[in-house]
Design an enzyme around this catalytic site. Structure first.
Site, PDB file in Angstrom:
ATOM      1  N   ASN A  90       0.852  -1.184   0.000  1.00 28.45           N
ATOM      2  CA  ASN A  90       0.000   0.000   0.000  1.00 28.45           C
ATOM      3  C   ASN A  90       0.895   1.244   0.000  1.00 28.45           C
ATOM      4  O   ASN A  90       1.818   1.337   0.805  1.00 28.45           O
ATOM      5  CB  ASN A  90      -0.880  -0.034   1.266  1.00 28.45           C
ATOM      6  CG  ASN A  90      -2.033   0.947   1.203  1.00 28.45           C
ATOM      7  OD1 ASN A  90      -1.998   1.909   0.429  1.00 28.45           O
ATOM      8  ND2 ASN A  90      -3.055   0.709   2.009  1.00 28.45           N
TER       9      ASN A  90
ATOM     10  N   THR B 322      -7.453   2.512   1.495  1.00 26.20           N
ATOM     11  CA  THR B 322      -7.341   1.152   0.974  1.00 26.20           C
ATOM     12  C   THR B 322      -6.647   1.125  -0.385  1.00 26.20           C
ATOM     13  O   THR B 322      -6.527   2.142  -1.069  1.00 26.20           O
ATOM     14  CB  THR B 322      -8.715   0.492   0.805  1.00 26.20           C
ATOM     15  OG1 THR B 322      -9.419   1.181  -0.232  1.00 26.20           O
ATOM     16  CG2 THR B 322      -9.521   0.527   2.080  1.00 26.20           C
ATOM     17  N   CYS B 323      -6.213  -0.084  -0.761  1.00 25.06           N
ATOM     18  CA  CYS B 323      -5.556  -0.301  -2.056  1.00 25.06           C
ATOM     19  C   CYS B 323      -6.588  -0.436  -3.166  1.00 25.06           C
ATOM     20  O   CYS B 323      -6.388  -1.223  -4.093  1.00 25.06           O
ATOM     21  CB  CYS B 323      -4.724  -1.576  -1.983  1.00 25.06           C
ATOM     22  SG  CYS B 323      -3.171  -1.355  -1.141  1.00 25.06           S
ATOM     23  N   ASP B 324      -7.687   0.255  -3.078  1.00 25.78           N
ATOM     24  CA  ASP B 324      -8.713   0.157  -4.100  1.00 25.78           C
ATOM     25  C   ASP B 324      -8.819   1.501  -4.802  1.00 25.78           C
ATOM     26  O   ASP B 324      -9.034   2.528  -4.164  1.00 25.78           O
ATOM     27  CB  ASP B 324     -10.050  -0.229  -3.471  1.00 25.78           C
ATOM     28  CG  ASP B 324     -11.061  -0.668  -4.523  1.00 25.78           C
ATOM     29  OD1 ASP B 324     -11.202   0.057  -5.536  1.00 25.78           O
ATOM     30  OD2 ASP B 324     -11.684  -1.719  -4.343  1.00 25.78           O
ATOM     31  N   ASN B 365      -9.308  -4.879   3.062  1.00 23.88           N
ATOM     32  CA  ASN B 365      -7.891  -4.541   3.172  1.00 23.88           C
ATOM     33  C   ASN B 365      -7.354  -4.769   4.584  1.00 23.88           C
ATOM     34  O   ASN B 365      -6.321  -4.207   4.945  1.00 23.88           O
ATOM     35  CB  ASN B 365      -7.624  -3.075   2.782  1.00 23.88           C
ATOM     36  CG  ASN B 365      -7.421  -2.889   1.283  1.00 23.88           C
ATOM     37  OD1 ASN B 365      -6.533  -2.168   0.858  1.00 23.88           O
ATOM     38  ND2 ASN B 365      -8.224  -3.546   0.478  1.00 23.88           N
TER      39      ASN B 365
END
Lengths: 375, 375
Positions: A90, B322-324, B365
């Site tokens: 991340n 988050t990694c979104d 996550n």
């Protein structure tokens, strides 16, 4: 549906909605990816599905792990992964979390800004760092914003700067967008990575690694290229842009590792029309956008949906069970279901092993999070 | 921010992200709504925030409750509400859940189709039923699809049909759309309700109740009419469309009851730019779309965001941790934050008492659901 999953539903008749994941399919996906890309290390994107059963299987298979947070790092350690097999991928991390990760032995960190690089140098001194670059995301089904990555020029400058800090500039990462079916997108990104490698080398900074991210698709409604096709295309691109000085490479499959391994079973709660002459039925399921199918947002991910009924099919609008107007799954996507479908029927939502369980809301409208079985 | 909340943050310094709700504000909202609409019964929309502290306060205040599921019914009963103060307002219910609700003593059910009406007649015989009609949702901030309700002609036919079934046709409901600032929308819907009442009476079916739903807004960035303005406008409309035979009326405030009572505190995780000459900073918070701020979907709900810093402000893009890629809060909405803002600073996200805690993902996550304090 695999035989194992079919048998589970027949014998256990679990209450719906629920997800069942066939671990053999995950093992098979890992094997195919490893065979297709023998020179790359696989870092499973834990966020796709962090179930301990999946993590333990992948630990035993030899996989590494891409994590988004300290809890995800801990899941991997608990599943038996050693810290050298875990990256903190991340680009947005709290200073305290970087410190904890460092204490846990994590040595590989992503960044895309000077601010994040400074945090890593301070709280995880001596670590290897890789810089994420922006890509267009063209050809991907799940939208890729400009949230992650920086422009290539900035990446080059930051990696050179990193050499003078208390970290080890290790490489470049990119992500071509989730569910990416256009093989050309990897070539474009690898060309950029090659340019950054050469520019850094001119300044005496030798990079080692290209992290090619995820994006490997799972089969929903449309056909997707095979793992082998991806492997060959990426190999060609690597040779084209790096010649005979090939970098160490990493891939981060998430959806491509677990998507097709899972199936959600749901029940039809209501079938109705809005007026006597309405030409479309509304079919309401007991799972919706807030119960695990968040990726139906803007109808981005279109899951195949099957029923045991046959006979002629008709257009339907599919929606979830909550009192939220936004909880509509597919309205424009033109799903068709048999006219013989009845309230109380089971429907199976295919290829739902990734990005479902953890996306589900904790208690929206009083509904419990998605139950899952790993067999 | 109320004094009580400010004191809580100062004394307890809870870890972020977290929501703090001032129960006095909820009590005050209830009082104002009750005063503004003395002839309507208030059914709090439990889905907005089902915290036991809020439910207990509203039980004591005299509120009734609109529920979306069996668990929500149970929350209300546990908080001390008697079954006659609870309606099962979801038009999409499993047969088994209708039966459980009936066994728990619930006697008031929503429907919008013959299929649902048949389920209620079978599994909750003798109950009062009301039919939801479609409205346009014009003027509402949170999108209203055609998911709930049926065309008025169908509603009329179903209510007449209900008279010959094992249920009691009780009334009509509508919902003008969440965060509705256009008072005219209630008038349009009440006119339709009046027409249905008269058409049913012509067939010998006497309806008693109009459920005017929710939609009462909370103050985010834009001003909203007061409770009193709503009360007066609705009263005028009722007299216009029902003359001196005023029906029993119900309102279902959710956001209007708890929205402005809560404040989320979050921490700035990263502030960065995508290139050396990028004109917009990205500000990444430790809460995002999947941590409780789901209503930022399409930037629909725009929460006021405050910091302790002052001095000149600059345009920012706000995103979650988050990694979104989809976890971006505001990109088009042109938020501005002080240029002096630093990583690690606290920001407060105002008016977040409704539709936050339960919307948060169970574990996306690896991040925990939103913590909440009710004081």
């Amino acid at each position: 549906m695999t035989e194992k999953i079919a048998r589970f539903f027949a014998e256990q008749t679990p209450s719906t909605p629920c997800l069942v994941v066939d671990l053999d399919v995950v093992a098979d996906n890992y094997g195919k990816l490893a065979t297709a890309m023998p020179d790359s290390r696989i870092f499973y994107a834990v966020k796709a599905n962090p179930a301990p059963e999946i993590l333990r299987l992948l630990v035993e298979s030899g996989s590494c792990f891409d994590t988004a947070s300290v809890p995800e790092i801990q899941y991997c350690l608990e599943a038996g992964a050693t810290p050298d097999r875990i990256s903190f991928g991340n680009t947005i991390k709290k200073a305290g979390d970087i410190r904890i990760a460092h204490e846990l032995g994590i040595d590989l960190f992503a960044f895309d800004s000077i601010e994040e690089l400074e945090k890593i140098a301070e709280h995880a001194p001596g670590s290897r760092v890789f810089c994420r670059i922006l890509t267009s995301g063209e050809g991907a089904d799940w939208p890729l914003s400009r949230k992650f990555g920086c422009e290539p020029e900035m990446a080059r400058d930051l990696l050179i700067q990193a050499a003078g800090m208390n970290v080890r500039p290790y490489g470049v990462s990119f992500h071509v967008g989730s569910q990416q079916r256009d093989l050309k997108q990897w070539d474009i990104a690898l060309a950029t990575a090659g340019t950054i490698f050469r520019a850094c080398e001119e300044q005496g900074v030798i990079l080692s690694m290209v992290n090619m991210g995820g994006g490997f698709p799972t089969r929903y409604l449309k056909d997707v290229p095979t793992s082998q096709a991806y492997g060959e295309a990426i190999n060609d691109s690597l040779r084209r842009h790096f010649g005979n000085r090939l970098p160490e490479t990493i891939i981060e499959p998430g959806r491509g590792m677990v998507g097709n391994a899972g199936i959600i079973q749901s029940e039809v709660v209501l079938i109705s029309r809005k007026s006597a002459n309405d030409d479309k039925r509304w079919v309401y399921l007991d799972i919706g956008k807030f119960g695990g199918l968040a990726e139906t947002m803007d109808e981005a991910i279109q899951y195949p949906i099957q029923t045991d009924r046959d006979g002629p099919a008709e257009a339907v609008i599919l929606a979830g069970p909550t009192c939220d107007s936004a909880d509509v799954l597919y309205e424009k996507a033109e799903y068709r279901l048999p006219t013989s479908l009845k309230i109380g029927d089971k429907v199976t939502i295919m290829a739902t092993g990734a990005y479902t369980t953890t996306y589900s809301a904790v208690n929206f409208n009083g509904f419990s999070p998605l139950k899952a079985y790993y067999i």
